[in-house]
Design an enzyme around this catalytic site. Structure first.
Site, PDB file in Angstrom:
ATOM      1  N   HIS A 148       0.805  -1.249  -0.014  1.00  0.00           N
ATOM      2  CA  HIS A 148      -0.188   0.076   0.110  1.00  0.00           C
ATOM      3  C   HIS A 148       1.001   1.339   0.024  1.00  0.00           C
ATOM      4  O   HIS A 148       2.117   1.231   0.588  1.00  0.00           O
ATOM      5  CB  HIS A 148      -0.960   0.005   1.113  1.00  0.00           C
ATOM      6  CG  HIS A 148      -2.064  -0.738   1.300  1.00  0.00           C
ATOM      7  ND1 HIS A 148      -2.808  -1.174   0.233  1.00  0.00           N
ATOM      8  CD2 HIS A 148      -2.534  -1.749   1.954  1.00  0.00           C
ATOM      9  CE1 HIS A 148      -3.750  -1.965   0.275  1.00  0.00           C
ATOM     10  NE2 HIS A 148      -3.693  -2.522   1.510  1.00  0.00           N
ATOM     11  N   CYS A 204      -0.185   2.473  -4.644  1.00  0.00           N
ATOM     12  CA  CYS A 204      -0.780   3.781  -4.954  1.00  0.00           C
ATOM     13  C   CYS A 204       0.040   4.838  -4.568  1.00  0.00           C
ATOM     14  O   CYS A 204       0.751   4.857  -3.725  1.00  0.00           O
ATOM     15  CB  CYS A 204      -2.227   3.623  -4.244  1.00  0.00           C
ATOM     16  SG  CYS A 204      -3.294   2.264  -4.464  1.00  0.00           S
TER      17      CYS A 204
END
Length: 335
Positions: A148, A204
């Site tokens: 992440h 991301c």
């Protein structure tokens, strides 16, 4: 900046909580986020297992020539668990060994697997220092991260868009995230002349995660200036740093089974298309790799596969290339 942009989730830089308010909107929400502060409780003791893992990393041999650090974070038993990161890491390890002849002893992995140290914040920080330790002319270094990524407000005028980009270690909720400034200081600034670093970041908000000075636009086919407004130097010590990221800073990456023959194996879309682009072309250039990744992503979108994603890894986006210098994209892609 639109009102929708300023109320995005982000990690509080002090307490590392994910600050969000989905129901309420307006300037007061933004201010609440900015003022959301309290000191994180730091454990006074470190477990024997954690000490052992850290000591293992500190004893890694600094092999000259080619070496790589591969990090895959699954966030097991957490609500934002990812299912493809362990697969990503093992596939990338095999790819570096077969396609680019990296010695197995020169590749180290941090992952939530019994055979490897876990990708905690401290372990990642120590491993990044190992990666560039005593780097010298002719070295080819690789940093790979699958996990992440988030953003948080930049208060030092280092970012053109006003946000620092981050990667999330396994323990980011308690230990904190690793921000782009730290990554730049650790693995970009020390690079000596004749040393090349490739960072491959499948997360991301990862477009400028290394804070490199140039970003390539695949739409406009040119390099744009990404130097910090503050004027602080974030280049290398003579070497070359290149980053290929899953998406732009304001975009989300994809964790998907769309590329799997069985339709069940989850993996990072960026990781899959990157490996495929280089596997399909023995004389690949940076331009051809970007083009191939772009074509593969478009093909999947047209087939309308369902993209199974958790947390923020839920959409296919265009890969982004950034570099510490403006170089010719038609150069051969050599690790």
């Amino acid at each position: 900046m639109s009102s929708s942009a300023v109320i995005q989730d982000f990690g509080c830089p002090e307490c590392q909580e994910i600050v969000s308010d989905k129901k309420k909107k307006g300037p007061h929400v933004y201010l609440r986020k900015i003022l959301h502060r309290h000191k994180t409780t730091i454990p006074n003791s470190v477990s024997s297992h954690e000490k052992s893992a850290l000591e293992t990393i500190r004893n890694w041999e600094t092999i000259k020539g080619k070496r790589a650090l591969l990090c895959g974070v699954t966030y097991d038993k957490q609500k934002y668990k990812l299912k493809g990161t362990n697969y990503d890491v093992t596939q990338m390890q095999e790819f570096l060994m077969t396609r680019f002849k990296f010695p197995s002893a020169s590749i180290h992995i941090l992952a939530e697997m019994d055979s490897h140290p876990h990708p905690t914040k401290t372990n990642i920080q120590e491993a990044l220092r190992w990666l560039v330790k005593d780097n010298q002319h002719g070295d080819s270094l690789v940093f790979y991260f699958s996990g992440h990524g988030l953003r948080q407000p930049d208060f030092f005028d280092d970012e053109n868009d006003g946000f620092d980009e981050t990667i999330c270690p396994l323990d980011f909720k308690t230990a904190g995230m690793i921000i782009d400034n730290e990554i730049n200081d650790t693995i970009v600034r020390p690079l000596k002349k004749g040393v090349k670093l490739h960072a491959i970041i499948d997360a991301c908000h990862s477009g400028t995660i290394l804070d490199l000075s140039h970003v390539y636009s695949t739409k406009e086919h040119c390099w744009s200036d990404n130097k910090p407004p503050s004027g602080v130097y974030k280049g290398t010590n003579g070497g070359l740093a290149i980053s290929i990221s899953a998406c732009e800073d304001n975009q989300l990456a994809a964790d998907t089974s769309a590329f799997s023959e069985s339709g069940k194996q989850m993996e990072g879309a960026m990781t899959h298309t990157f490996r495929k682009a280089l596997s399909d072309n023995s004389k690949a250039t940076y331009a051809s790799v970007l083009s191939s990744m772009h074509d593969n992503i478009l093909a999947v979108k047209k087939k309308k596969f369902s993209l199974s994603g958790l947390f923020h890894r839920e959409r296919l986006q265009e890969p982004l290339l950034s570099s510490s210098e403006e170089f010719n994209l038609n150069e051969a892609f050599v690790l």
